[in-house]
Design a protein around this motif. Structure first.
Motif: not given
Lengths: 272, 381
Positions: A166, A173, A179, B107, B110, B118-119, B121-124, B166-167, B170
């Motif tokens: 995980l 990602l 984070r 996850f 979630m 998720y990915g 969000r990590m890239r804002r 998910r993969a 991004i």
């Protein structure tokens, strides 16, 4: 798997034995609960007349009030510090290989085999050397040492059952390590962290032996206040206090069970 | 050392680097765990937009190679490039790769939508854009309407689609698939494979796919890399790997194969003449270097390249029928034969007539139906 059949008589005998064991376990609590409602000022069983007045007296008694407040202060600090330290150590022990790993693990779990009075006495001697016998610091420090093994184990078991893929998935990602920790690791460890804290808090709040050594009049916790009380008086307010103890602990565990499941709180099932 | 020299020579022949450099490039990458060599000096070019499969037995080094490309492992030596950039030292979260894990690694805390987002969000990215991309990607994998479920509420196939979404959300430079179908039942596996291939073609994303299942590799890949014991054994298209294996290991690992005792007659440039019984067969000479005419060799020939010898045919060998096994579309005919190294020969027959025509115990003569076979020097046993 099919359960083996038990004959009717065997079933009855089994039920009787189980009931007897349960009764035996619950008996002291039951006796105390009955005694708390005794109208007379003696700890007798069974009571001849009934009253709530010992509850009122216990709640109004200054030493108990102070002891309760002190207990909350000590418990709050001790279990929170133990959680932070224990979680950090559990993380390091789970994720990294380093020399003396086994030794460090052993030292952290040592309070399980060292008697509480030894630890209390040790802290008393240390505190006397430092001239700090009157403050909360020594009580909190002592409790941290006492509850740390339980927190450490609780968090360690949660970490073991956490699938590290995980975290790898989060990293792939685009999540930097910090984070990953805040969005994946900690949320998934939350049941283990909460149960560790709760376990530590209950142990710390009820701890008597070591606390007897390290507390002063100003810092005495509730169990110590109760001990001091029972040395002088023998009325049912002690029993009334015990009933409140049992009820409060039960409520906390019921709430924890609602949010986390008791299996997770007690760490008897895999926390996923 | 000898092995490696052979391997790289073959690799150049069967897989010339397209346009000089691959989109993903490994140069002499090695990784060891303690005393175990997980990957030995792997050099490999993955072309832009292709599905490249890493095929091999467990412990062969394919998952190690995947983890090195993902950045989950650091190589002991060698260099890795993605899209022309050196990434050997770049941590996984800056590599822009999409990974589909064997257990999906969704996850659990979630929702489906949050997993896919998720990915992003990590890239804002701004919220509306995240929402748009999540919807787009979920539509691509045909999961619309399940946004608010949690992974636990989904079936295995649905979980895999979420993991894929998910993969892909991004827009990764490279998509890495680690045995993604092994947890699915057989029917679902087939349809998911097709679907994955369609999605991959649509997006044109460069894909590295790990499997130990040779039929999956043959059906899904543009090119296959066969690995064993931490070494790259052969790189080629599925056809090349199946029909022209360059190593004994590749020939026996991919597909069913009969290994028959034969003799080298002569070498004529690129072709070698092999004698087996009364039959003669031309095979590539590349795998027989160092063999003198008259030397014993082992002929690797696929079941479908064998047939019953008829009058006028040159008989390659004889065998006694020892068992039939009905496969639905065809029958597998097992022969006991002296000519085979293992003592057994496998032949295929369409339909069911073989069971009645050649009952167990029948002695039959076998001929070579085609010329697709390879030979290796006889193993000194």
């Amino acid at each position: 798997m099919r359960k083996p059949r038990v004959s009717t008589w065997g079933g009855v005998a089994g039920a009787v034995v189980v009931a007897a064991i349960l009764a035996f376990v619950l008996l002291p609590g039951f006796v105390v609960m009955i005694a708390a409602f005794n109208a007379r000022a003696i700890l007798s069983f069974p009571p001849e007349s009934w009253s709530w007045r010992w509850f009122a007296k216990a709640l109004a008694y200054d030493d108990f009030r102070a002891g309760f407040r002190n207990g909350l202060i000590v418990t709050g600090w001790a279990s929170t510090i133990a959680l932070l330290v224990g979680a950090a150590f559990a993380f390091v022990l789970d994720r990294y290989a380093f020399p003396l790993k086994r030794t460090i693990e052993g030292v952290l779990l040592a309070p399980l085999v060292i008697p509480h009075f030894t630890i209390g006495l040790g802290f008393l001697i240390l505190a006397a050397e430092l001239g700090a016998t009157r403050g909360f610091a020594v009580v909190v420090a002592c409790h941290v040492v006492l509850v740390l093994p339980f927190v450490l184990r609780s968090v360690y078991i949660s970490l073991r059952s956490l699938d590290q893929r995980l975290e790898l998935a989060a990293a792939s990602l685009g999540a930097p390590p910090g984070r990953v920790l805040t969005t994946v690791t900690i949320p998934l460890l939350a049941p283990g962290l909460v149960s560790g804290w709760l376990f530590a808090a209950i142990l710390s709040f009820n701890e008597f032996t070591a606390s007897l050594f390290v507390t002063a009049q100003r810092t005495q916790t509730l169990p110590v206040a109760m001990y001091n009380y029972v040395r002088e008086y023998a009325d049912p307010s002690m029993a009334a206090l015990s009933v409140m103890y049992i009820v409060a602990t039960a409520i906390i565990l019921i709430i924890a069970n609602l949010f986390l499941g008791l299996g997770k709180v007690l760490n008897v099932e895999e926390s996923r | 050392m000898k092995n490696r020299a052979e391997t790289s020579g073959i690799e150049q022949k069967s897989a010339p680097p397209a346009g000089g450099q691959g989109f993903v490039r490994l140069e002499g990458v090695s990784k060891r765990f303690g005393d175990v060599v997980a990957l030995h000096e792997a050099t490999l070019d993955v072309r832009r937009g292709e599905i490249l499969t890493l095929l091999g037995p467990s412990g062969g080094g394919k998952t190690t190679l995947l983890n090195l490309v993902a950045g989950f492992l650091l190589p002991d030596s060698g260099a890795i490039h993605i899209a022309g950039q050196p990434v050997t030292e770049v941590p996984p979260y800056r590599r822009e790769i999409g990974v589909l894990f064997q257990n999906y690694a969704l996850f659990p805390h979630m929702s489906v939508a949050a997993n896919v987002a998720y990915g992003l969000r990590m890239r804002r990215l701004p919220r509306p854009e995240i929402a748009r991309k999540v919807a787009e990607t979920l539509a691509l994998v045909r999961l619309v309407g399940l946004e608010n479920r949690t992974p636990r509420q989904l079936s295995g196939g649905q979980q895999q689609r979420v993991a894929l979404a998910r993969a892909l959300a991004i827009s990764p430079k490279v998509l890495l698939l680690d045995e993604p179908f092994s947890a699915l039942d057989k029917n679902l596996r087939g349809s998911m494979q097709l679907e994955l291939k369609e999605i991959q073609r649509k997006l044109g994303v460069t894909t590295i796919f790990v499997t130990h299942d040779q039929s999956e590799a043959l059906s899904l890949s543009d090119r296959i890399v066969v690995l064993s014991e931490g070494r790259i054994r052969q790189v080629g298209t599925p056809g090349e790997i199946y029909r022209r294996p360059t190593e004994r290991f590749v020939a026996s690992f991919v597909g069913d194969v009969n290994v028959l005792r034969a003799r080298l007659e002569e070498v004529d440039g690129e072709a070698a003449q092999i004698a087996i019984g009364a039959a003669k067969l031309a095979v590539p000479a590349g795998t027989l270097r160092g063999c003198a005419p008259g030397a014993p060799v082992e002929l690797f020939i696929r079941p479908e390249q064998l047939r019953l010898a008829e009058t006028g045919d040159e008989t390659a060998c004889e065998g006694v029928v020892s068992a039939h096994s009905y496969q639905g579309g065809h029958v597998d005919l097992h022969l006991a034969s002296e000519a085979a190294v293992s003592g057994r020969i496998l032949m295929r027959w369409p339909g069911t007539e073989a069971i009645a025509r050649w009952p167990v115990g029948t002695r039959i003569a076998v001929a070579c139906a085609g010329t697709e076979a390879v030979a290796f020097p006889a193993s000194p046993s």
